[in-house]
Design an enzyme around this catalytic site. Structure first.
Site, PDB file in Angstrom:
ATOM      1  N   LYS A   1     -16.349  -5.149  -7.082  1.00 26.75           N
ATOM      2  CA  LYS A   1     -15.470  -3.817  -7.675  1.00 26.75           C
ATOM      3  C   LYS A   1     -14.111  -3.467  -7.124  1.00 26.75           C
ATOM      4  O   LYS A   1     -13.224  -3.451  -7.999  1.00 26.75           O
ATOM      5  CB  LYS A   1     -16.536  -2.615  -7.839  1.00 26.75           C
ATOM      6  N   ASN A   2     -14.075  -3.436  -5.742  1.00 27.56           N
ATOM      7  CA  ASN A   2     -13.083  -3.041  -5.082  1.00 27.56           C
ATOM      8  C   ASN A   2     -11.857  -3.849  -4.772  1.00 27.56           C
ATOM      9  O   ASN A   2     -10.765  -3.531  -4.517  1.00 27.56           O
ATOM     10  CB  ASN A   2     -13.336  -2.123  -3.936  1.00 27.56           C
TER      11      ASN A   2
ATOM     12  N   ARG B   1     -10.200   7.235  -9.151  1.00 28.23           N
ATOM     13  CA  ARG B   1      -8.971   7.426  -8.384  1.00 28.23           C
ATOM     14  C   ARG B   1      -8.225   6.367  -8.211  1.00 28.23           C
ATOM     15  O   ARG B   1      -7.032   6.206  -8.119  1.00 28.23           O
ATOM     16  CB  ARG B   1      -9.572   7.644  -6.939  1.00 28.23           C
TER      17      ARG B   1
ATOM     18  N   CYS C   1     -12.631  14.604  -4.855  1.00 30.65           N
ATOM     19  CA  CYS C   1     -13.639  13.843  -5.676  1.00 30.65           C
ATOM     20  C   CYS C   1     -14.872  14.196  -4.489  1.00 30.65           C
ATOM     21  O   CYS C   1     -14.651  14.896  -3.443  1.00 30.65           O
ATOM     22  CB  CYS C   1     -13.520  12.294  -5.671  1.00 30.65           C
TER      23      CYS C   1
ATOM     24  N   ARG D   1      -9.382  13.567  -0.272  1.00 32.72           N
ATOM     25  CA  ARG D   1      -8.614  12.330  -0.558  1.00 32.72           C
ATOM     26  C   ARG D   1      -7.130  12.435  -1.091  1.00 32.72           C
ATOM     27  O   ARG D   1      -6.667  12.182  -2.285  1.00 32.72           O
ATOM     28  CB  ARG D   1      -9.505  11.478  -1.355  1.00 32.72           C
TER      29      ARG D   1
ATOM     30  N   LYS E   1      -2.780   6.428   9.421  1.00 33.64           N
ATOM     31  CA  LYS E   1      -4.022   5.924   9.484  1.00 33.64           C
ATOM     32  C   LYS E   1      -4.360   4.826   8.681  1.00 33.64           C
ATOM     33  O   LYS E   1      -3.476   4.583   7.479  1.00 33.64           O
ATOM     34  CB  LYS E   1      -4.841   7.124   9.263  1.00 33.64           C
ATOM     35  N   VAL E   2      -5.480   4.267   8.655  1.00 32.06           N
ATOM     36  CA  VAL E   2      -5.568   2.962   7.856  1.00 32.06           C
ATOM     37  C   VAL E   2      -6.072   3.535   6.246  1.00 32.06           C
ATOM     38  O   VAL E   2      -7.017   4.275   6.287  1.00 32.06           O
ATOM     39  CB  VAL E   2      -6.796   2.228   8.344  1.00 32.06           C
TER      40      VAL E   2
ATOM     41  N   VAL F   1      -6.777   1.810   2.562  1.00 30.52           N
ATOM     42  CA  VAL F   1      -6.756   0.452   1.929  1.00 30.52           C
ATOM     43  C   VAL F   1      -6.018   0.637   0.476  1.00 30.52           C
ATOM     44  O   VAL F   1      -5.235  -0.105   0.168  1.00 30.52           O
ATOM     45  CB  VAL F   1      -8.386   0.314   1.387  1.00 30.52           C
TER      46      VAL F   1
ATOM     47  N   ILE G   1     -14.552   8.175   8.005  1.00 28.47           N
ATOM     48  CA  ILE G   1     -13.506   7.626   7.102  1.00 28.47           C
ATOM     49  C   ILE G   1     -13.028   9.077   6.059  1.00 28.47           C
ATOM     50  O   ILE G   1     -12.125   9.632   5.686  1.00 28.47           O
ATOM     51  CB  ILE G   1     -13.819   6.661   6.277  1.00 28.47           C
TER      52      ILE G   1
ATOM     53  N   ARG H   1     -21.190   2.710 -12.184  1.00 29.73           N
ATOM     54  CA  ARG H   1     -19.681   2.625 -11.998  1.00 29.73           C
ATOM     55  C   ARG H   1     -19.633   1.330 -11.081  1.00 29.73           C
ATOM     56  O   ARG H   1     -18.305   0.843 -11.212  1.00 29.73           O
ATOM     57  CB  ARG H   1     -19.174   3.923 -11.397  1.00 29.73           C
TER      58      ARG H   1
HETATM   59  N1  EPU Z   1      -5.949   8.949   3.025  1.00 34.42           N
HETATM   60  C1  EPU Z   1      -4.912   9.983   3.289  1.00 34.42           C
HETATM   61  N2  EPU Z   1      -3.943   9.969   2.438  1.00 34.42           N
HETATM   62  C2  EPU Z   1      -3.548   9.014   1.380  1.00 34.42           C
HETATM   63  C3  EPU Z   1      -4.590   8.005   1.393  1.00 34.42           C
HETATM   64  C4  EPU Z   1      -5.748   8.068   2.226  1.00 34.42           C
HETATM   65  O1  EPU Z   1      -5.080  10.984   4.159  1.00 34.42           O
HETATM   66  O2  EPU Z   1      -2.429   8.964   0.820  1.00 34.42           O
HETATM   67  C5  EPU Z   1      -7.207   9.127   3.761  1.00 34.42           C
HETATM   68  C6  EPU Z   1      -8.397   9.224   2.875  1.00 34.42           C
HETATM   69  O3  EPU Z   1      -8.676  10.629   2.596  1.00 34.42           O
HETATM   70  C7  EPU Z   1      -9.515   8.661   3.612  1.00 34.42           C
HETATM   71  C8  EPU Z   1      -9.048   7.699   4.762  1.00 34.42           C
HETATM   72  O4  EPU Z   1      -7.304   7.743   4.389  1.00 34.42           O
HETATM   73  O5  EPU Z   1      -9.698   9.654   4.756  1.00 34.42           O
HETATM   74  C9  EPU Z   1      -9.156   6.225   3.852  1.00 34.42           C
HETATM   75  O6  EPU Z   1      -9.103   6.224   2.621  1.00 34.42           O
HETATM   76  P1  EPU Z   1      -8.628   4.922   1.723  1.00 34.42           P
HETATM   77  O7  EPU Z   1      -7.105   5.345   1.205  1.00 34.42           O
HETATM   78  O8  EPU Z   1      -8.743   3.833   2.680  1.00 34.42           O
HETATM   79  O9  EPU Z   1      -9.529   4.844   0.497  1.00 34.42           O
HETATM   80  P2  EPU Z   1      -9.278   4.433  -0.826  1.00 34.42           P
HETATM   81  O10 EPU Z   1      -8.469   3.387  -1.017  1.00 34.42           O
HETATM   82  O11 EPU Z   1      -9.226   5.687  -1.670  1.00 34.42           O
HETATM   83  C10 EPU Z   1     -11.062   2.480  -0.898  1.00 34.42           C
HETATM   84  C11 EPU Z   1     -12.451   2.306  -1.566  1.00 34.42           C
HETATM   85  C12 EPU Z   1     -13.349   3.111  -1.438  1.00 34.42           C
HETATM   86  C13 EPU Z   1     -13.513   2.856   0.160  1.00 34.42           C
HETATM   87  C14 EPU Z   1     -12.314   3.263   0.853  1.00 34.42           C
HETATM   88  C15 EPU Z   1     -12.547   3.038   2.367  1.00 34.42           C
HETATM   89  C16 EPU Z   1     -11.658   1.203  -3.840  1.00 34.42           C
HETATM   90  C17 EPU Z   1     -11.306   1.538  -5.236  1.00 34.42           C
HETATM   91  N3  EPU Z   1     -12.126   2.339  -3.115  1.00 34.42           N
HETATM   92  O12 EPU Z   1     -10.780   3.749  -1.219  1.00 34.42           O
HETATM   93  O13 EPU Z   1     -14.555   2.694  -2.023  1.00 34.42           O
HETATM   94  O14 EPU Z   1     -14.579   3.904   0.552  1.00 34.42           O
HETATM   95  O15 EPU Z   1     -11.156   2.254   0.580  1.00 34.42           O
HETATM   96  O16 EPU Z   1     -12.985   1.680   2.741  1.00 34.42           O
HETATM   97  O17 EPU Z   1     -11.210   0.165  -3.444  1.00 34.42           O
HETATM   98  C18 EPU Z   1     -16.554   3.010  -3.568  1.00 34.42           C
HETATM   99  O18 EPU Z   1     -16.070   1.848  -3.836  1.00 34.42           O
HETATM  100  O19 EPU Z   1     -17.543   3.779  -3.700  1.00 34.42           O
HETATM  101  C19 EPU Z   1     -15.491   3.738  -2.537  1.00 34.42           C
HETATM  102  C20 EPU Z   1     -15.388   5.092  -2.332  1.00 34.42           C
END
Ligand code: EPU
Length: 429
Positions: free
Chosen positions: A22-23, A102, A126, A131, A171-172, A174, A338, A408
């Site tokens: 999915k991701n 998201r 969420c 986030r 911070k990292v 994705v 995270i 989902r």
């Molecule tokens: N963050 C910030 N600011 C930003 C972006 C992120 O502070 O502008 C913070 C987030 O709040 C979090 C951390 O950075 O504390 C990491 O968030 P990340 O951006 O890596 O998460 P994401 O891209 O929104 C994806 C996956 C998530 C998975 C996370 C971490 C997808 C569609 N979603 O989310 O997957 O948990 O990376 O690996 O790829 C799921 O599939 O159930 C899911 C939630």
């Protein structure tokens, strides 16, 4: 609302085909906005999030055609889809759609790169944490975009096109790594992304963008370099196997006992979870066909683990691991680093008899000898699966409500688990 009924106690034996991730699918579909030619994606999973993203992309002018099922998929419903964004008809992504998922916010990168403008709703909070999107905005500004927040929308403009820049993520992330990469591929000059996410899904997106003509190096490391090109072309790409689905079923086998081949799974993307699984007490072997997980009779051991960005233990498997160690001998400690609020499953697992104490970001799980079936509620996608895993080992009947969360991100769970001997059925609402 549909529910899932599980009768616990049966071991799992057989084969579970692993679906496309999915991701990885979501950013790959979004990358179709970068070219006026056709992007063909194979091994696309049949999920509610994918269906929703097709609608969202349709609003921007992307035609989506399904080519049919992929041969040799052992009954899985993987699709090959053709995405054609010949013309972008709208650069506006409304609240009604973005608030549902998201990842749809990520359209901001390709829209800005190709069209020089985008107006995308803030995704909002969420169930797993606040986030924010500050790091997306920082990255796009580094590439020369002008960005305002107006009435709940991120309004981004780059009338003269984006230019290369140096993005250093504090911070990292994705999502922001995906977006920075998709924006930089059409920017003028070179972009360097530092402290980039190293997740395999980032590598899958980079591989596809490279097939489309992008110049990217370093994906999968902390420094990604992108040299902008004038245009991208169509391409054909197969979505990587879902490492989170793989890990989830691997934990389910460890929980229920038995012997299952996770067909098509890749162990290269799951080193830490598989290592932990061995610590917990399951036998894991990698074969040409996938990953085989076995546990026969022996008890489960407690573990201590923190979630980390890749290659660490993924937050998306935290809830499932927690379910597993509910049944272990001794106390496990699980730290979530995270997301600040990703423990909604704790109170639901407690309904099944789990003994879990929360202290800030740390959960202490005291293993119990027996879990007992109960009615529980799915709160988010991965948390829902932890309840299914616990239900597989609980005595009697477990009913999981709000199954739409599961749909989902997990394809046909009742069939995949049922084929291995579990009693799992979907009940109409
Ligand atoms: N963050 C910030 N600011 C930003 C972006 C992120 O502070 O502008 C913070 C987030 O709040 C979090 C951390 O950075 O504390 C990491 O968030 P990340 O951006 O890596 O998460 P994401 O891209 O929104 C994806 C996956 C998530 C998975 C996370 C971490 C997808 C569609 N979603 O989310 O997957 O948990 O990376 O690996 O790829 C799921 O599939 O159930 C899911 C939630």
């Amino acid at each position: 609302m549909e529910r899932i009924r599980i009768v616990g106690g049966a071991p799992l034996n057989g084969t579970i085909p692993i679906s496309g991730a999915k991701n990885a699918t979501l950013p790959l579909m979004i990358a179709s906005l970068l070219t006026d030619e056709t992007l063909v994606l194979e091994n696309v999973p049949h999920l509610a999030d994918v269906a929703l993203l097709k609608r969202i992309l349709g609003n921007h002018g992307v035609d989506c055609m399904i080519q049919g099922k992929r041969a040799g998929q052992n009954g899985a419903t993987a699709e090959t889809i053709e995405l054609s964004a010949g013309e972008i008809v709208d650069t506006f992504a409304p609240y009604e759609l973005v608030s549902k998922m998201r990842a749809s916010f990520w359209v901001i990168g390709p829209l800005l790169a190709r069209m020089g403008e985008a107006r995308v709703s803030l995704p909002g909070g969420c169930a797993i944490g606040t986030r924010p999107v500050d790091l997306f905005i920082m990255a796009l500004r580094e590439l020369g975009a002008e960005i305002d927040i107006d009435g709940g929308y991120v309004v981004a403009r780059a009338p003269k096109g984006l230019r290369g820049g140096r993005i250093v993520f504090p911070k990292v992330t994705v999502g922001a790594t995906h977006v920075a990469m998709m924006a930089a591929v059409l920017a003028r000059g070179e972009t360097v992304i530092e402290n980039a996410a190293r997740e395999p899904e980032v590598v899958d997106l980079a591989d596809c963008l490279i097939k489309m003509g992008a110049r990217i190096s370093g994906a999968g490391t902390a420094t990604i370099r992108v040299t902008g090109v004038d245009r991208l072309t169509g391409a054909r790409h197969a979505v990587m196997p879902d490492r989170i689905e793989t890990g989830t079923y691997a934990f389910a086998v460890a929980m229920a006992g038995g012997d299952v081949l996770l067909e098509g799974a890749s162990s290269a993307t799951l080193e830490r979870p598989l290592e932990l699984l061995a610590e917990v007490g399951a036998e894991v072997t990698t074969t040409n066909e996938g990953i085989r997980v076995r546990r026969n009779g022996s008890g489960l051991h407690a573990v201590d683990v923190s979630t980390e960005p890749f290659p660490g233990f993924p937050t998306d498997l935290q809830a499932q691991l927690m379910a597993l160690v509910c049944h272990a001998k001794g106390s496990s400690h699980i730290r979530e680093t995270i997301f600040e609020n990703r423990f909604m499953h704790v109170q639901e697992l407690a309904r099944l008899g789990a003994d879990i104490h929360l202290d800030g970001q740390m959960a202490t799980v005291n293993g119990v000898a027996r879990l007992k079936g109960a009615e529980v509620m799915a709160t988010d996608l991965r948390a829902s699966m932890s309840l299914v895993i616990a239900g597989l080992a609980a005595e009697g009947e477990t009913i999981v409500n709000r199954v739409y969360h599961l749909d989902r991100g997990f394809e046909r769970i009742e069939q995949k688990l049922g084929d291995c001997g579990a009693t799992v059925e979907r009940l109409a609402g």
